[in-house]
Structures are given as structure tokens and as C-alpha cells.
Design a protein around this motif. Structure first.
Motif: not given
Length: 269
Positions: A144, A182-183, A186
Motif C-alpha cells: 500500500h 495504493m490499492s 497492497g
């Protein structure tokens, strides 16, 4: 030496006095009516507030009002600043944690391989499942962070007390590309760990199989939660709208899916 005279106005009688420089100022006589006295008081108040003193008071009032307004704006705009941790210290903490978990698992796995006892075998399997899931969580959080950083988002670090979270992302102000980075980061993180474990482990013991299965179970849990969010954001939804697709009971529901996937992988392998 003072010269007293009288001045007559429209229906009024008023005494005047001269000072040494010849300037006149009114003196209200004792025989003035109540209305005349009130008019004289109004004139004096007018002179007081319209003169230099009144202008100075007005300027002081404006200055005080401006100062108070600026103070209120500062108070309203000031937000509590979070004391962030060092990136190097955060990375060192999680590397040490991961190494410690792997060392505990290696000890249990070696004990099981040497003694071949049921207790040792069961402990190595439990350790493998837990350590695999924990390593997946660490890689997930760092994925992330790097996904948001690479996408150009601001990533203020959080203090150690916020573990396992590493940074804070403003979901209101961030752009869609930042949230998407960010998604995706992760999910790339925990799936990449699974590939590394699959290629690096000989899978010669039940504990090693459990380690891989625990990592796989976390991948199923995390991705089943975040893939719908990613798909929602891909359609142009805001970060908050995309996160709204996560159900309130996602830990219990998706956690059951992850546990089932881990057990199934262990039995199959």
C-alpha cells in the motif's frame, strides 16, 4: 485673564469662555432647560467621537477585530499534526519482526523434522499458518505504501503505535490515481510474497506447506475485500464511494473465506 461673553442662538442662551490663546469653548449655564442640556451633551459626545480621539478608537477597534479574525482563522485552519515515524525505522521494525517470525517457525519446523512427534508436527503447522498470514499482512501494508508513493501521492508516516498501518492517505483530497496505486500496491505485495514462498520453500515438511497455505489464505482474504473496491474506483468513483462497497462484517465473512482457502491449499498440497 478670562473674558466671559454671551452668544445668542435660535431660542437658546449659552455662555462662552476664552482661554489665554483666545479660543472659545461653551459653558452650559445653570439655567438651561433639560433639552438644551441634552443637546449640549450630544454635541460634546459628537466632538469626542468625531475628533482625533474617535478616529484613534475606531482604528484600534478595527485593528482588534482584524487580529481576532486572523486568530480565529488560524485556529480553524490549524490541524493537529501527527508526529510521523522514520521510514528507515519503520522498515527496520518490520524486517526484524518478519525475521523473528520466520525464526520461530524454523525452530518449530526443525523440531518437528527431528523428533517427528505429534506435538511438534501440530505446532509447526499452526506456526506455519500464522506466520504465513502475518508475513502477508506486512507485505500488504508495505505494498500500500509504495503503491501510493509511486503514484505520486503524499504519504505522511504514522507513529509506531499505529502498527500495522504505515502511512496516512487523505481519502478526501487524494486523486483517483493515488487511491488506485495504493490499492493495487497492497494486493501486489501479498501476492508477490506468495510467489517468493512458493519458489523458495522446498515444501518438504507439513510446516512448510502450512507456511505457504497461510500466506495464500491471507491473499484470498485481502483480495476478496479490496478487489471490489478497485473495480468500483476503476469506474470513476471517488475513494470514499469505492470504499463504501466493503460490508460491515467483512472481517468475519472474508476471514472465513481466507481460512477456508488456507485449509484447502494445505490439504491439496
Amino acid at each position: 485673564e478670562r473674558d466671559f461673553g454671551s452668544r445668542s442662538g435660535a431660542g437658546s442662551h449659552e455662555q462662552c469662555s476664552r482661554d489665554d490663546e483666545g479660543r472659545e469653548f461653551p459653558i452650559v449655564s445653570a439655567g438651561m432647560s433639560a433639552s438644551q442640556s441634552q443637546n449640549s451633551d450630544d454635541e460634546q459626545e459628537s466632538l469626542l467621537f468625531d475628533g482625533p480621539l474617535g478616529e484613534r478608537n475606531e482604528k484600534m477597534s478595527e485593528g482588534e477585530a482584524k487580529a481576532k479574525s486572523e486568530k480565529c482563522e488560524d485556529d480553524s485552519s490549524s490541524e493537529p499534526k501527527v508526529k510521523g515515524a522514520s521510514l528507515a525505522l519503520g522498515g527496520l521494525r518490520d524486517v526484524a519482526l518478519g525475521a523473528g517470525l520466520l525464526s520461530l517457525f524454523a525452530a518449530a519446523d526443525s523440531w518437528a523434522a527431528i523428533t517427528e512427534g505429534r506435538l511438534a508436527q501440530g505446532l509447526s503447522v499452526v506456526d506455519g499458518l500464522l506466520v504465513g498470514a502475518a508475513l502477508g499482512a506486512l507485505c500488504h501494508e508495505w505494498g500500500h505504501f509504495w503503491g501510493a508513493r509511486i503514484s505520486g501521492s503524499k504519504t505522511p508516516l504514522l507513529p509506531f503505535s499505529a502498527f500495522p498501518q504505515i502511512f496516512n492517505l487523505d481519502l478526501v483530497k487524494c486523486e483517483g490515481s493515488h487511491f488506485m496505486g495504493m490499492s493495487l500496491g497492497g494486493n501486489i505485495g501479498h501476492w508477490l510474497l506468495l510467489v517468493v514462498l512458493f519458489l523458495g520453500l522446498p515444501l518438504a515438511t507439513s510446516g512448510q506447506v502450512a507456511l505457504l497455505s497461510g500466506s495464500f489464505g491471507f491473499c484470498v482474504f485481502a483480495s476478496s475485500v479490496e478487489f471490489p473496491v478497485i473495480l468500483k474506483a476503476w469506474t470513476g468513483a471517488s475513494p470514499l464511494e469505492a470504499l463504501s462497497v466493503i460490508p460491515p462484517n467483512f472481517v468475519r465473512r472474508n476471514g472465513a473465506w481466507g481460512l477456508g482457502a488456507a485449509v484447502a491449499a494445505f490439504l491439496i498440497i
